[in-house]
Design an enzyme around this catalytic site. Structure first.
Site, PDB file in Angstrom:
ATOM      1  N   TYR A 157       0.584  -1.150  -0.123  1.00  0.00           N
ATOM      2  CA  TYR A 157       0.070   0.030  -0.272  1.00  0.00           C
ATOM      3  C   TYR A 157       0.862   1.349   0.067  1.00  0.00           C
ATOM      4  CZ  TYR A 157      -3.438   3.369   1.511  1.00  0.00           C
ATOM      5  OH  TYR A 157      -4.544   4.387   1.732  1.00  0.00           O
ATOM      6  N   LYS A 161       1.087   4.194  -2.727  1.00  0.00           N
ATOM      7  CA  LYS A 161       0.784   5.639  -2.546  1.00  0.00           C
ATOM      8  C   LYS A 161       1.677   6.322  -2.834  1.00  0.00           C
ATOM      9  CE  LYS A 161      -3.604   5.170  -1.454  1.00  0.00           C
ATOM     10  NZ  LYS A 161      -4.810   5.701  -2.475  1.00  0.00           N
TER      11      LYS A 161
END
Ligand SMILES: NC(=O)c1ccc[n+]([C@@H]2O[C@H](COP(=O)([O-])OP(=O)(O)OC[C@H]3O[C@@H](n4cnc5c(N)ncnc54)[C@H](O)[C@@H]3O)[C@@H](O)[C@H]2O)c1
Length: 278
Positions: A157, A161
């Site tokens: 993740y 990002k």
């Protein structure tokens, strides 16, 4: 950089992942400003229902951001609905699996990059040419504090990002002087299904409405990056200047492995089951 003003009253705004959470709160905030809002989501029924609740200035549509033709169909439907070109695109759809890096499956890694990174790239490739041609438009990418600050249990993740933060900053530079702006919003923890069941401890948690306000504000400020709450952005930048040994002590005291160890598995399972079915 100066950008032509976008009057939200009557503007056309498209938001991905808008059936619930931050996307839905953002749709509500834009409708309150007088905009017409297209809500796209993998869960078509929920998006249509959410739009109906928002009234006749909202429409819900099926969307899979990982599929460029589905994304194109969503944007076409939005433009046809209002008979006008897109003023603002909010790339918000995202998934957040959690757990130790070595325990994650290849399939979930792929899904995370497909939704969180390629979803944003597809949207920008589709929406930006028209905006550049008109010399006017604004794209907001909902990234995360995790795009600036590494968090144990969120490695892939984090990677997705960081990619969105870099993509946003570089395209913003490339589009300088076209009249089109690209901004990133970087939320800390937000009380939605995506973060459900994880006890982040001292990391500040905010509501989806706080992020929605920040997204709408970027249409006026065109700020490159907006962290919510603002001070976490400063903290993330400052952390880069602190020696690793000291940072480790602070991290430990702050339970920085919360996304692995401080998880209510029963609550979390509901969210993980949803994204595993995607
Ligand atoms: N909640 C948080 O703590 C938090 C913190 C920082 C950043 N964010 C980011 O904010 C954004 C929104 O998160 P949220 O908390 O509202 O999550 P959420 O799970 O509540 O809502 C996300 C929505 O995106 C939709 N979606 C998922 N994959 C999709 C796809 N392929 N195509 C179209 N729609 C898709 C889901 O169906 C869902 O309705 C995400 O990008 C997330 O990474 C969230």
């Amino acid at each position: 950089m100066s950008y032509p003003r976008i009057d939200l009253n009557g503007a056309l705004v498209a938001i991905t992942g808008a059936a619930r959470g931050i996307g839905l709160a953002t749709a509500r905030a834009f409708v309150a400003e007088g905009a017409h809002v297209a809500l796209g989501d993998l869960d078509e029924a929920l998006a249509v229902r959410a739009a109906a609740d928002l009234g006749d200035r909202a429409m819900g549509h099926a969307l899979d951001v990982t599929d460029k033709s589905s994304y194109a169909a969503f944007l076409d439907a939005a433009a046809r609905w209002r008979g006008r070109p897109l003023d603002v695109l909010v790339n918000n759809a995202g998934v957040m699996p959690n757990g130790a890096f070595l325990a994650q499956s290849d399939r979930i890694d792929q899904l995370t990059m497909d939704v969180n990174v390629y979803g944003v790239i597809h949207g920008m490739r589709l929406a930006l040419p028209g905006m550049v041609e008109r010399g006017r438009g604004h794209v907001v990418n909902v990234a995360s504090l995790a795009g600036k600050f590494p968090i144990k249990g969120l490695a892939v993740y984090n990677a997705s990002k960081y990619a969105v933060v870099g993509l946003t900053a570089a395209t913003r530079l490339e589009l300088d002087e076209t009249g089109v702006s690209v901004s990133a919003v970087l939320p800390s923890a937000v009380r939605t299904e995506l973060s459900s069941g994880i006890d982040y401890g001292i990391l500040p948690a905010v509501d989806p409405e706080d992020i929605a306000d920040a997204v709408v504000r970027t249409v006026k400020t065109r700020a490159a990056e907006t962290a919510v709450p603002g001070y976490v952005g400063l903290m993330a930048n400052a952390a880069g200047l602190v020696p690793e040994s000291l940072l480790k002590v602070v991290r430990k005291a702050a339970h920085d492995d919360a996304a692995i160890t401080r998880v209510d598995d029963t609550v979390r399972r509901v969210y993980l089951d949803r994204i595993e079915k995607q």
